[in-house]
Design an enzyme around this catalytic site. Structure first.
Site, mmCIF file in Angstrom:
data_model
loop_
_atom_site.group_PDB
_atom_site.id
_atom_site.type_symbol
_atom_site.label_atom_id
_atom_site.label_comp_id
_atom_site.label_asym_id
_atom_site.label_seq_id
_atom_site.Cartn_x
_atom_site.Cartn_y
_atom_site.Cartn_z
ATOM 1 C CE LYS A 90 13.268 0.486 2.233
ATOM 2 N NZ LYS A 90 13.015 1.309 3.436
ATOM 3 C CB SER A 107 -6.636 -6.053 0.075
ATOM 4 O OG SER A 107 -5.524 -6.012 -0.781
ATOM 5 C CB CYS A 124 1.144 -7.721 -3.654
ATOM 6 S SG CYS A 124 1.162 -6.790 -2.106
ATOM 7 C CD GLU A 127 -6.390 -7.491 3.858
ATOM 8 O OE1 GLU A 127 -5.868 -6.356 3.756
ATOM 9 O OE2 GLU A 127 -5.736 -8.538 3.806
ATOM 10 C CD GLU A 164 7.462 -7.935 -6.473
ATOM 11 O OE1 GLU A 164 7.218 -7.130 -5.581
ATOM 12 O OE2 GLU A 164 8.299 -7.744 -7.368
ATOM 13 N NE ARG A 210 1.795 5.807 -1.146
ATOM 14 C CZ ARG A 210 0.638 5.686 -0.514
ATOM 15 N NH1 ARG A 210 -0.420 6.355 -0.927
ATOM 16 N NH2 ARG A 210 0.517 4.907 0.545
ATOM 17 C CD1 TRP A 214 6.696 0.583 6.566
ATOM 18 C CD2 TRP A 214 4.802 -0.469 6.063
ATOM 19 N NE1 TRP A 214 6.936 -0.191 5.460
ATOM 20 C CE2 TRP A 214 5.794 -0.840 5.124
ATOM 21 C CE3 TRP A 214 3.516 -1.009 5.930
ATOM 22 C CZ2 TRP A 214 5.547 -1.739 4.081
ATOM 23 C CZ3 TRP A 214 3.276 -1.898 4.875
ATOM 24 C CH2 TRP A 214 4.278 -2.247 3.963
ATOM 25 C CB CYS A 240 5.542 -6.910 -1.347
ATOM 26 S SG CYS A 240 4.493 -6.491 0.000
ATOM 27 C CG HIS A 296 2.872 -3.459 -8.325
ATOM 28 N ND1 HIS A 296 3.392 -4.706 -8.124
ATOM 29 C CD2 HIS A 296 2.863 -2.864 -7.118
ATOM 30 C CE1 HIS A 296 3.709 -4.841 -6.857
ATOM 31 N NE2 HIS A 296 3.395 -3.736 -6.221
HETATM 32 N N1 GLN Z 1 -2.824 -8.600 3.143
HETATM 33 C C1 GLN Z 1 -2.370 -7.405 2.539
HETATM 34 C C2 GLN Z 1 -3.194 -7.084 1.317
HETATM 35 O O1 GLN Z 1 -3.551 -7.966 0.617
HETATM 36 C C3 GLN Z 1 -0.923 -7.480 2.153
HETATM 37 C C4 GLN Z 1 -0.428 -6.216 1.496
HETATM 38 C C5 GLN Z 1 1.059 -6.121 1.336
HETATM 39 O O2 GLN Z 1 1.778 -7.090 1.426
HETATM 40 N N2 GLN Z 1 1.595 -4.945 1.108
HETATM 41 O O3 GLN Z 1 -3.467 -5.952 1.025
HETATM 42 ZN ZN ZN Z 2 2.687 -7.697 -0.748
#
Ligand code: GLN
Ligand code: ZN
Length: 767
Positions: free
Chosen positions: A119, A441, A734, A492, A673, A523, A569, A651, A702
């Site tokens: 960042k 998710s 994540c 989700e 993470e 992006r 955000w 994360c 990822h």
């Molecule tokens: N609950 C969210 C997902 O699983 C968490 C995403 C994140 O921490 N960036 O997508």
């Molecule tokens: Zn995450």
């Protein structure tokens, strides 16, 4: 009095650059077409700034990917691993090397990893981190900046000002790739190259060069301060006939003020939006020749400038310096703003009248000058707008304010201590040791995305849409049961984005059509705008959590995004402290948590992905932030009964410096993470003797790679060495929304097997 701009968004008002880059990467267009798109964006930007009446207009602020990576290319800082690419592309074009550094290179039998990204200070823009070696050499590697200035000069004449990241910030933003040296010591090798660049630009006829040194607003060591003095003295001794402007932003200069105002440069830029109070100190210390650029128009937000306030600052500066030594400017590059408010046709017209995007902000800079020179009408009109916003019923909801004002410390605490709650959770959920779960998710397939898009376009009825989402949810639940996960999630599928989903349902938020901002490379993101007091109008997640819970006997986790992450955000209102806005969101979410609890959901996860990235740049401001951020989380979670288990997820990976605050959140379970660091990040939790339960991610989501059972089992063993095994959960790093189903299934099956293995192999301590 001059006006200037420090940088302009380069994605194009219709995200032309994104589209062109992606087409170039897939071979759909060639370099010539890509360059044409770039040239068009640059010329449009220059024209916009000319039309706005700006005196000093940036060039070289354009970038195909990232301005820090551009600087690395300019200075020849190309990591050794790209040598094969370098020799391959030399003959045709250098931009493929550039994109290889940004994105990795898998072609012609080569497989080279991308450079790291992080960042840009406290923004959501990500830059490519320069990599330095002990024997690092610098040289003028390419001609881009000279070509850029050449075309800007044709377009803008003497108004063209080249922008370049300054030498000290460039080094500090990078990273040592081997032990045995400090990157700041490279300054002696680096500045001669800056001298060459500046002198070449001078020969081309340039009048102004802007060197960005955001590090001047950070905590600096003695050595780093000396490097700044050394660098600018060195340059000043070897350069003449060109005005150097050093730009700082995002914080006050504080203890670096004396240093900054004594640099042998023509002008200094300071951020008076973030830190208006620094003007007095700067004016008290400033020498007799330095020009001062006043960053009075907020380059980080979407609100109209309060001209009265800005004129106050300008007047103060002019009284001390005279108008010829004052420059009016946005607070920082406008890169962080959406481009053009005129494109927004659907925003409520009252609220739209309070807003300004990059293009409108240029106009504000110009108008401030007009007002200073006596245009009273412009001031009056602005005062009216500001007044309307201040008193608007769309913004101010007394009930919300009263509720925030009456938050008590009891609201911010669970009823009993963690050990008491933990016992209740054991009795209630009866989970095995090393319980398995996921972060929320599941893969967002093309079908799911299309479904949501069609519903949004009203091509599907609510019933049709919900039917399809239900089917996807049931599938995900059946499948989680089959592979034997212990705590399930609904997947989700109904969510486009973890912040937008909530913003769309909360009062006080609005969404733009074209308010894109670059996040990294191609992006872009479109952050929601928080314009008013935030409140919850109805249940937001209960429908789906309840539906999912009814499909299974196993515990179903409810899933919410936390208050700090929603704040972080979004574009946040600037008429009250961020802390107050966060508390409003926290109360809205608290009600949602209670509604979930009432609907029978026993485990509720509140994601605070962004809590760490909200950390202020300056150390002295961090404790205050952490206190209110943690408290907002506690207010969100604090209303539930002891028997409800609260999870959180983060994360971001570094916890050493904030571990006590993480612990103070008092979540029953935290998932984090850790897999990429091979559990190294757990050290902070171990060292602190973190008391609550914790799920260190055992695999990296990822990448599509499927980790083996042994790999994850050995990570679990490592974790159990560091922390009490009875407190450990087993989960990925994540959410899985960016993954595909086949790899997700394979990885999670292995993860469940690894947990079984841990249950058999790792003995739990008996107390
Ligand atoms: N609950 C969210 C997902 O699983 C968490 C995403 C994140 O921490 N960036 O997508
Ligand atoms: Zn995450």
């Amino acid at each position: 009095m001059l006006t200037q701009n420090l940088g302009y968004p380069r994605i194009g008002s219709q995200r032309q650059l994104k589209k062109a880059c992606e087409q170039y990467w897939t071979g759909k267009i060639d370099l010539e077409e890509l360059n044409q798109v770039a040239r068009k964006i640059k010329e449009e930007n220059w024209q916009t700034q000319l039309d706005a009446g700006i005196d000093l207009i940036p060039c070289n602020d354009f970038s195909f990917y990232d301005q820090v990576l551009d600087t690395s290319m300019l200075l020849g800082v190309i990591p050794h691993r790209y040598s094969p690419v370098l020799s391959q592309v030399k003959s045709n074009n250098e931009i493929d090397l550039y994109f290889a550094m940004a994105r990795g290179y898998q072609k012609d039998g080569l497989d080279i990893t991308a450079m790291e990204m992080t960042k840009w200070l406290d923004t959501n823009y990500h830059y490519i981190v320069p990599e330095f070696t002990a024997d690092q050499e610098f040289k003028v590697f390419n001609e881009n900046i000279f070509n850029e200035y050449h075309s800007a000069e044709l377009y803008l004449g003497e108004k063209a000002k080249a922008v370049l990241l300054g030498p000290v910030s460039y080094l500090l933003l990078g990273k040592e790739k081997e032990p045995g040296f400090e990157r700041i010591d490279l300054i002696k090798k680096l500045v001669p190259v800056y001298v060459q660049i500046i002198n070449r630009l001078r020969l081309q006829g340039i009048k102004w060069i802007q060197l960005d040194e955001p590090c001047l607003a950070l905590d600096l060591s003695k050595k780093e301060k000396e490097a700044l003095e050394y660098a600018y003295r060195f340059i000043a001794n070897r350069v003449s006939g060109v005005k150097l402007l050093v730009a700082t932003y995002f914080e006050a200069l504080l203890d670096n003020t004396q240093l900054a105002v004594s640099l042998p440069i023509a002008a200094l830029h300071v951020d008076l939006v973030r830190a208006p109070e620094q003007l007095d100190v700067v004016l008290a210390l400033i020498g007799k020749d330095l020009q001062l650029s006043l960053g009075v128009v907020d380059g980080r937000n979407v609100w109209k400038n309060d001209y009265g306030k800005s004129i106050g600052l300008i007047t103060k500066a002019v009284e001390k310096l005279g108008s010829e030594r004052v420059i009016i400017a946005p607070s920082c590059s406008l890169l962080h703003c959406p481009i053009d408010l005129d494109l927004e046709t659907a925003i409520d017209s009252d609220i739209k009248d309070w807003m300004a995007f990059a293009k409108q902000k240029l106009n504000e800079v110009y108008e401030l000058k007009q007002i200073f020179e006596g245009n009273g009408e412009l001031l009056k009109a602005n005062e009216n707008t500001i007044e309307r916003r201040k008193s608007s019923e769309k913004v101010h909801k007394q009930a919300v304010k009263d509720r925030v004002a009456s938050i008590t410390s009891a609201d911010a605490a669970r009823q009993s201590t963690f050990p008491v709650r933990q016992q209740l959770h054991h009795d209630r959920f009866n989970l095995p040791s090393f319980p398995t779960t996921t972060i929320g998710s599941f893969p967002q397939t093309d079908d799911i995305r299309k479904l949501r898009a069609r519903f949004k376009r009203k091509e599907l009825t609510l019933e049709q849409y919900e039917n399809e989402i239900e089917l996807a949810t049931i599938d995900a639940i059946r499948w989680q049961e089959e592979i034997g996960l212990d705590v399930l999630v609904h997947g989700e599928f109904e969510r486009n984005d973890m912040v937008e989903y909530f913003g769309e349902q909360l009062d006080g938020f609005l969404f733009t059509k074209s308010g894109w901002v670059q996040s990294y490379g191609s992006r872009c993101v479109k952050p929601p705008v928080i314009y008013g007091d935030v409140s919850r109008l109805q249940d937001m997640t209960v429908r789906w959590s309840k539906y999912a819970a009814a499909q299974t006997k196993r515990p179903m986790k409810g899933m919410l995004t936390g208050p700090v992450t929603i704040l972080q955000w979004s574009f946040v209102r600037d008429d009250q402290p961020r802390e107050v806005t966060t508390n409003q969101i926290a109360l809205a979410l608290r009600d949602e948590v209670l509604a979930l609890e009432k609907a029978g959901i026993g485990i509720i996860q509140i994601d605070e992905a962004a809590i760490r990235e909200g950390l202020p740049l300056r150390m002295e401001k961090r404790p205050h932030y952490l206190n209110w951020a943690v408290r907002a989380f506690r207010v969100t979670a604090g209303g539930v009964q002891d028997r409800t288990q609260i999870h959180t997820h983060m994360c971001y990976s570094e916890f050493n410096d904030i571990i006590e605050h993480i612990a103070a959140m008092d979540a029953d379970v935290i998932t984090i993470e850790t897999s990429r660091s091979q559990m190294e990040l757990l050290q902070a939790f171990a060292h602190f003797e973190y008391p609550n339960e914790i799920g260190p991610g055992v695999y990296d989501i990822h990448s599509p790679r499927v980790p083996s059972i042994e790999e994850m089992a050995s990570l679990l063993a490592k974790a159990a060495d560091l922390l009490p095994a009875e407190n450990l959960w087993v989960n990925p790093d994540c959410g899985l929304k960016t993954r595909k189903w086949p790899e997700t299934k394979a990885a999670l099956e292995n993860m469940v097997a690894a947990a079984k293995h841990a249950r058999e192999q790792i003995k739990l301590k008996v107390y």
